[in-house]
Design an enzyme around this catalytic site. Structure first.
Site, PDB file in Angstrom:
ATOM      1  CE  LYS A   1      96.522  43.532  49.206  1.00  0.00           C
ATOM      2  NZ  LYS A   1      95.797  44.824  49.257  1.00  0.00           N
TER       3      LYS A   1
HETATM    4  P1  5BU Z   1      99.773  53.364  53.290  1.00  0.00           P
HETATM    5  O1  5BU Z   1      98.817  54.276  53.948  1.00  0.00           O
HETATM    6  O2  5BU Z   1     100.773  54.059  52.370  1.00  0.00           O
HETATM    7  O3  5BU Z   1     100.426  52.409  54.246  1.00  0.00           O
HETATM    8  O4  5BU Z   1      98.817  52.478  52.328  1.00  0.00           O
HETATM    9  C1  5BU Z   1      99.295  51.373  51.632  1.00  0.00           C
HETATM   10  C2  5BU Z   1      98.254  50.842  50.673  1.00  0.00           C
HETATM   11  O5  5BU Z   1      98.849  49.806  49.896  1.00  0.00           O
HETATM   12  C3  5BU Z   1      97.009  50.230  51.296  1.00  0.00           C
HETATM   13  O6  5BU Z   1      95.910  50.546  50.478  1.00  0.00           O
HETATM   14  C4  5BU Z   1      97.251  48.729  51.269  1.00  0.00           C
HETATM   15  O7  5BU Z   1      96.069  47.979  51.031  1.00  0.00           O
HETATM   16  C5  5BU Z   1      98.159  48.568  50.077  1.00  0.00           C
HETATM   17  N1  5BU Z   1      99.136  47.466  50.218  1.00  0.00           N
HETATM   18  C6  5BU Z   1     100.134  47.450  51.174  1.00  0.00           C
HETATM   19  O8  5BU Z   1     100.252  48.362  51.970  1.00  0.00           O
HETATM   20  N2  5BU Z   1     101.014  46.410  51.206  1.00  0.00           N
HETATM   21  C7  5BU Z   1     100.954  45.357  50.364  1.00  0.00           C
HETATM   22  O9  5BU Z   1     101.790  44.456  50.418  1.00  0.00           O
HETATM   23  C8  5BU Z   1      99.908  45.393  49.389  1.00  0.00           C
HETATM   24  C9  5BU Z   1      99.035  46.450  49.335  1.00  0.00           C
HETATM   25 BR1  5BU Z   1      99.756  44.004  48.192  1.00  0.00          BR
END
Ligand code: 5BU
Length: 264
Positions: free
Chosen positions: A93
């Site tokens: 990011k």
């Molecule tokens: P989760 O454990 O499935 O919630 O992880 C989501 C990943 O996606 C995590 O590494 C965040 O940094 C990434 N992410 C997110 O969740 N939402 C966003 O809007 C963005 C990245 Br951009």
């Protein structure tokens, strides 16, 4: 199945080599899954990739959250990812001005040397994309930038108008692989897909087979719905890496995502 057949217009309109590479890998693996490998030890990460590597198309990292990070161990991890034919996506990011973002592709982590994809905000203006692309070019590498057009977390400040502006600039930019769209809200994804058109990709975090609210403001939508609404890649983290049997669950996500693409 041939990538051109599975991806249709997305394949024929693709400009960036990285876009086609992803579509080919996704076809070979029959999976549109990008694993968000948010484990904080190198051993934990290596185990995870070893288990789920066959069922995913891309590996998303946060290089700066690993407790025992070293360049040597990270190189091993990248080699393992390559053995599994995975694209490596550092979700950094970036947000600074072009020349600083370019410099931040170097440093201790040297993201430019191993990443295939990185994320960036467009808040500082369009030159950030050129900065990131020139960092890869200096290493004779190809890469693609995903711009944040939406986020999955509640209360985020990426308004409709902002999102529209990001898309307007991003679709014109050759170095842009595509956009991050919010997987937790299929209707938002549909709007985003309409604005983006057929050329660029949309990758979506905030998806989980258990839909609803996650930790600290994260929200989850259904991965099948996300792909039908126009997403090209589902980014799944805890849904896989916290499961009792990550390989089994990764396989399920792969099957759901592939079926959705074929039906789309
Ligand atoms: P989760 O454990 O499935 O919630 O992880 C989501 C990943 O996606 C995590 O590494 C965040 O940094 C990434 N992410 C997110 O969740 N939402 C966003 O809007 C963005 C990245 Br951009």
């Amino acid at each position: 199945m041939q990538a051109s057949e599975a991806w249709g217009e997305r394949w024929s309109n693709a400009v960036l080599p990285m876009a086609r590479r992803y579509m080919e890998v996704a076809c070979e693996k029959q999976s549109l899954v990008c694993l968000a490998a948010d484990r904080n030890t190198m051993a934990g990460l290596m185990d995870l990739i070893g288990e789920v590597g066959p069922y995913i198309a891309a590996l998303k990292t946060h290089v700066d959250l690993v407790d025992d990070w070293s360049l040597e161990k990270w190189t091993e991890l990248c080699n393992l990812a390559q053995e599994h034919n995975l694209l490596i996506f550092e979700d950094r990011k970036f947000a600074d001005i072009g020349k600083i973002s370019k410099a931040q592709m170097g440093g201790i982590y040297d993201i430019r040397s191993w990443s295939d994809i990185v994320t960036a905000h467009l808040i500082s203006g369009p030159d950030i994309v050129d900065g990131l692309q020139s960092a890869w070019q200096e290493k004779d590498r190809e890469g693609g930038v995903l711009l944040l057009a939406q986020m999955s977390s509640r209360g985020n400040l990426l308004t409709e108008e902002y999102s529209e502006n990001v898309v307007q600039v991003g679709v014109q930019s050759d170095g842009v692989l595509g956009f991050i769209g919010n997987g937790s809200r299929p209707e938002e994804l549909k709007t985003l897909r309409m604005r983006v058109g057929e050329q660029k990709m949309i990758w979506t975090p905030g998806v989980n087979l258990n839909v609803g609210d996650g930790e600290m403001g994260q929200r989850y939508g259904d991965p099948y719905e996300a792909v039908l609404a126009g997403s090209d890649c589902i980014i799944v983290g805890s849904g896989i890496h916290r499961a009792d049997n990550p390989a089994e669950v990764a396989k399920q996500y792969a099957q759901v995502s592939w079926k959705a693409l074929i039906n789309r």
